[in-house]
Design a protein around this motif. Structure first.
Motif, mmCIF file in Angstrom:
data_model
loop_
_atom_site.group_PDB
_atom_site.id
_atom_site.type_symbol
_atom_site.label_atom_id
_atom_site.label_comp_id
_atom_site.label_asym_id
_atom_site.label_seq_id
_atom_site.Cartn_x
_atom_site.Cartn_y
_atom_site.Cartn_z
ATOM 1 N N TYR B 51 104.212 -68.845 53.081
ATOM 2 C CA TYR B 51 105.667 -69.015 53.041
ATOM 3 C C TYR B 51 106.202 -68.809 51.621
ATOM 4 N N SER B 52 105.580 -69.472 50.657
ATOM 5 C CA SER B 52 106.081 -69.357 49.284
ATOM 6 C C SER B 52 105.930 -67.917 48.766
ATOM 7 N N PHE B 53 104.881 -67.267 49.222
ATOM 8 C CA PHE B 53 104.693 -65.874 48.810
ATOM 9 C C PHE B 53 105.792 -64.980 49.401
ATOM 10 N N ALA B 54 106.079 -65.215 50.687
ATOM 11 C CA ALA B 54 107.145 -64.446 51.342
ATOM 12 C C ALA B 54 108.501 -64.761 50.714
ATOM 13 N N LEU B 55 108.687 -66.027 50.402
ATOM 14 C CA LEU B 55 109.954 -66.439 49.788
ATOM 15 C C LEU B 55 110.137 -65.795 48.413
ATOM 16 N N SER B 56 109.027 -65.687 47.678
ATOM 17 C CA SER B 56 109.145 -65.091 46.339
ATOM 18 C C SER B 56 109.568 -63.630 46.422
ATOM 19 N N ILE B 57 109.249 -62.990 47.536
ATOM 20 C CA ILE B 57 109.650 -61.580 47.676
ATOM 21 C C ILE B 57 111.043 -61.478 48.276
ATOM 22 N N LEU B 58 111.279 -62.255 49.310
ATOM 23 C CA LEU B 58 112.516 -62.104 50.075
ATOM 24 C C LEU B 58 113.664 -62.950 49.539
ATOM 25 N N LYS B 59 113.332 -64.016 48.848
ATOM 26 C CA LYS B 59 114.312 -64.912 48.239
ATOM 27 C C LYS B 59 115.268 -65.532 49.274
ATOM 28 N N ASN B 60 114.754 -65.635 50.490
ATOM 29 C CA ASN B 60 115.580 -66.178 51.568
ATOM 30 C C ASN B 60 114.680 -66.931 52.523
ATOM 31 N N ILE B 150 103.782 -65.436 41.072
ATOM 32 C CA ILE B 150 102.723 -66.127 40.318
ATOM 33 C C ILE B 150 103.057 -67.603 40.134
ATOM 34 N N ILE B 151 104.308 -67.873 39.771
ATOM 35 C CA ILE B 151 104.688 -69.269 39.505
ATOM 36 C C ILE B 151 104.665 -70.085 40.801
ATOM 37 N N LEU B 152 105.162 -69.502 41.876
ATOM 38 C CA LEU B 152 105.192 -70.244 43.140
ATOM 39 C C LEU B 152 103.784 -70.489 43.672
ATOM 40 N N LEU B 153 102.934 -69.466 43.609
ATOM 41 C CA LEU B 153 101.567 -69.653 44.098
ATOM 42 C C LEU B 153 100.817 -70.682 43.255
ATOM 43 N N HIS B 154 101.096 -70.665 41.962
ATOM 44 C CA HIS B 154 100.424 -71.632 41.078
ATOM 45 C C HIS B 154 100.958 -73.037 41.306
ATOM 46 N N ALA B 155 102.282 -73.129 41.477
ATOM 47 C CA ALA B 155 102.905 -74.451 41.595
ATOM 48 C C ALA B 155 102.708 -75.054 42.980
ATOM 49 N N ILE B 156 102.791 -74.233 44.014
ATOM 50 C CA ILE B 156 102.793 -74.775 45.378
ATOM 51 C C ILE B 156 101.395 -74.811 45.983
ATOM 52 N N SER B 157 100.646 -73.734 45.812
ATOM 53 C CA SER B 157 99.324 -73.675 46.433
ATOM 54 C C SER B 157 98.229 -74.116 45.470
ATOM 55 N N GLY B 158 98.554 -74.248 44.228
ATOM 56 C CA GLY B 158 97.562 -74.700 43.250
ATOM 57 C C GLY B 158 96.530 -73.646 42.904
ATOM 58 N N PHE B 159 96.868 -72.399 43.150
ATOM 59 C CA PHE B 159 95.913 -71.349 42.779
ATOM 60 C C PHE B 159 95.772 -71.293 41.259
ATOM 61 N N LYS B 160 94.552 -71.047 40.854
ATOM 62 C CA LYS B 160 94.342 -70.797 39.432
ATOM 63 C C LYS B 160 94.772 -69.364 39.118
ATOM 64 N N HIS B 161 95.007 -69.168 37.866
ATOM 65 C CA HIS B 161 95.476 -67.831 37.474
ATOM 66 C C HIS B 161 94.470 -66.754 37.857
ATOM 67 N N ARG B 162 93.186 -67.061 37.712
ATOM 68 C CA ARG B 162 92.154 -66.098 38.090
ATOM 69 C C ARG B 162 92.236 -65.776 39.567
ATOM 70 N N GLU B 163 92.461 -66.831 40.417
ATOM 71 C CA GLU B 163 92.548 -66.617 41.869
ATOM 72 C C GLU B 163 93.793 -65.806 42.201
ATOM 73 N N ILE B 164 94.872 -66.085 41.533
ATOM 74 C CA ILE B 164 96.098 -65.314 41.781
ATOM 75 C C ILE B 164 95.856 -63.848 41.436
ATOM 76 N N ALA B 165 95.191 -63.643 40.295
ATOM 77 C CA ALA B 165 94.913 -62.270 39.874
ATOM 78 C C ALA B 165 94.054 -61.566 40.916
ATOM 79 N N ASP B 166 93.026 -62.259 41.410
ATOM 80 C CA ASP B 166 92.133 -61.639 42.393
ATOM 81 C C ASP B 166 92.864 -61.327 43.698
ATOM 82 N N ASN B 167 93.677 -62.286 44.157
ATOM 83 C CA ASN B 167 94.320 -62.119 45.461
ATOM 84 C C ASN B 167 95.495 -61.159 45.438
#
Lengths: 442, 196
Positions: B51-60, B150-167
């Motif tokens: 959801y947060s990933f979709a929201l970051s793209i769609l902003k709605n 990046i900020i939403l995935l880090h803040a909401i899902s707790g992904f580490k920066h390395r995981e965000i980079a990989d995914n």
């Protein structure tokens, strides 16, 4: 609001968003796909190959290293070493673009020439002109004292040769303003020939050291320590007197528009030859007069001692009437030579006083002959030796107390004092097999 | 157990501790075999991130919810085609992004939502805290898409920066620089808005 506060606020906001129940998702109808479409296609994951990454890093480091080293080689690395010797010994370091990296004074005279001037980033020709002008202003070079030693060291012999020619022209151009026609001894050197440690020991340039080594190869009785204290001009006189072949240094002096050393010697070789023959006769006549021959010990004597010695000489001379007759004949010849000298051209005049001193320095035997000559003429015998010592110290160099010492070490058993100077180095004859310059257009 | 969650700090009552999401790639084969339990677990674990990933793209919010639903339908329909590549979550995000981009193209929403629309947007009315809402709206307003992802995935899902980079298929340096740049933008904006 800080980073944690922002993240907390975002988390709170999103977590409050209404969720779609899983049952609703599970109840949705779906089509079992036969193959991936553009939505579901799996993009190949970019896997970072550590070896490739390391290779890239190594390549980047190599590029940076090559760039930096290339810049350094072009701008900061020493490419050529040019030495300029009159009595001041100056060493000029240039980069590949022939820009000055540094100008070093190898002795106190050179320090006076260079001063506090900053030559860096100036062109080589300009620097040479400035140094030559300074040499003229400080009276190290004039119409009479015109001998200059120039050497260029470079890995590339062709470049060294070109540079040597350019420097020759630059020096001549600079001196032509003052109507001085220089006698330039020039030679290219390779890095194997250079012995900077030895040159530094004697406060001379590598070029002057090479010249001295070449001279010692001709006459192994010469002492490096003594020759190092002589100016280039004095070395040249000594070389001519010993019939040393320095043609490889004089290649560029025999060219068009340059004075031919062979045709028009700058120094009276015959004069030295006569002196040499006279010296030999003097030696045979005064074998038993060891005290008088030793100049170093004579310098330490006071006037009373001198007079005693002279009395002893007179007694000896009376005992040996034949020898005395011969002496008188030779004194007459000497007087004639002196008269001829006085009548000689300006060039000869220039050397008359100085060479008399050098003669005394290099040949104590000759000095003694002159001394006897003076004794016969001079009523005040006590002042003779004192005045001669003063003359000697003034003519060779004000900072050279030993300049009046003998340069040639006699190896015959005539009772003459054999110099064994501390720090003097005998040069191995075989060392010069690596000479790069093969000019023989003397 | 095909799908498992390794909970870090499970015994820790700190609500801000993140659950580290680990998905066994075999879950997709189970889903392909119509294993609803596995599908349900995947949904519970990943829905907030999607959801947060979709929201970051769609902003709605509404569009993000639509894309969220479509994403799991697509996963169910294509699970049997999944080839294990070591990054199961990356495939989920790929589907989400492609669907979101498709929605943007369909609706012609290529330009950012105007500020006045953002302020009147009732979609975020569920956010009761004024500051939280303002921060969320600010992130949608002033950050670019990748910074927001990046900020939403880090803040909401707790992904580490390395995981965000990989995914997301980005380099770690890019993720780090965009994360810090985005946070600085937000900080500066919120300071101007006098949000404490």
């Amino acid at each position: 609001m800080d980073r944690a506060g922002i993240e907390k606020a975002l988390r709170n906001a999103v977590n409050l968003a209404p969720e779609i129940p899983f049952d609703q998702i599970a109840a949705q109808s779906f089509i079992r796909m036969q193959e991936h479409d553009y939505i579901t296609r799996q993009e190949p994951i970019k896997r970072v190959n550590p070896v490739r990454q390391l290779s890239f890093a190594a390549a980047m480091c190599l590029v940076i290293f090559l760039t930096v080293s290339g810049w350094y080689v072009r701008n900061k690395a020493v490419d050529s070493i040019i030495t300029l010797d009159v009595n001041p010994s100056i060493e000029i370091l240039t980069n590949r673009k022939d820009e000055i990296l540094s100008v070093k004074a190898m002795n106190p005279d050179a320090q006076r020439i260079i001063g506090d001037k900053d030559y860096s980033h100036t062109r080589l020709n300009d620097t040479i002109s400035m140094i030559i002008n300074s040499l003229v202003e400080n009276k190290y070079v004039n119409r009479e004292k015109n001998a200059i030693l120039l050497t260029v060291t470079n890995k590339n012999n062709r470049k060294a040769d070109d540079l040597l020619t350019d420097m020759n022209i630059a020096i001549r151009d600079s001196l032509s303003v003052n109507n001085i026609e220089p006698l330039i001894l020039s030679k290219t050197m390779n890095t194997k020939e250079a012995n900077d440690k030895l040159a530094k020991k004697y406060d001379i340039s590598r070029g002057k050291l090479q010249l001295i080594k070449d001279m010692i190869d001709f006459n192994h009785n010469l002492s490096l320590g003594k020759l190092a204290k002589l100016s280039v001009e004095q070395l040249l006189i000594l070389a001519r007197e010993n019939n040393m072949d320095l043609s490889k240094y004089l290649k560029r002096n025999g060219g068009e528009g340059m004075p031919s050393v062979t045709e028009k010697p700058d120094y009276d070789i015959e004069k030295f030859k006569n002196k040499t023959s006279n010296d030999a006769n003097e030696k045979s006549e005064r074998k038993d007069n060891n005290d008088v021959k030793n100049r170093d010990s004579r310098k330490e004597l006071d006037e009373k001692d001198h007079s005693k010695i002279r009395k002893q000489e007179d007694r000896d001379n009376e005992d040996d009437s034949k020898n005395k007759d011969n002496k008188k004949e030779k004194q007459k010849n000497k007087n004639k030579n002196i008269e001829i000298k006085n009548a000689e051209t300006e060039e000869t005049d220039m050397y008359s006083e100085k060479e008399e001193t050098k003669e005394a320095d290099m040949y104590p035997e000759n000095a003694e002959t002159n001394e006897i000559e003076k004794e016969s003429k001079d009523t005040d015998n006590k002042n003779t030796l004192t005045s001669r010592d003063e003359d000697n110290s003034g003519s060779i160099g004000e900072d050279d107390e030993d300049s009046s010492d003998s340069i040639i070490i006699e190896n015959d058993a005539d009772g003459y004092n054999h110099e064994d100077l501390e720090g003097d180095t005998k040069i191995d004859q075989g060392k010069d097999s690596n000479e790069s310059d093969t000019h023989h257009n003397y | 157990m095909l799908l498992f969650i390794m909970v870090t700090g499970e015994d820790n009552p700190n609500p801000y501790k993140y659950k580290k999401i680990e998905i066994d790639e075999a879950v997709f084969h189970k889903i392909a075999d119509n294993d609803m339990e596995a599908f349900g677990e995947l949904y519970q674990i990943t829905q907030k991130s999607v959801y947060s990933f979709a929201l970051s793209i769609l902003k709605n919010h509404e569009d993000a919810m639509d894309v969220l639903q479509e994403t799991y339908i697509k996963i169910r329909g294509a699970a049997h085609l999944y080839r294990p590549m070591g990054k199961p979550l990356a495939w989920v995000f790929t589907i989400t992004r492609n669907l979101a981009m498709s929605k943007i193209r369909t609706r012609g929403r290529t330009s950012p939502i105007p500020e006045e629309v953002m302020e009147d947007d009732l979609a975020f009315s569920y956010v009761t805290d004024k500051d939280d809402k303002l921060v969320l709206q600010a992130s949608l307003k002033i950050l670019d898409t990748e910074e927001r992802m990046i900020i939403l995935l880090h803040a909401i899902s707790g992904f580490k920066h390395r995981e965000i980079a990989d995914n997301l298929g980005l380099s770690l340096g890019t993720v780090l620089s965009k994360y810090h740049r985005g946070l600085n933008k937000l900080r500066k904006y919120l300071k101007e808005q006098e949000v404490q």
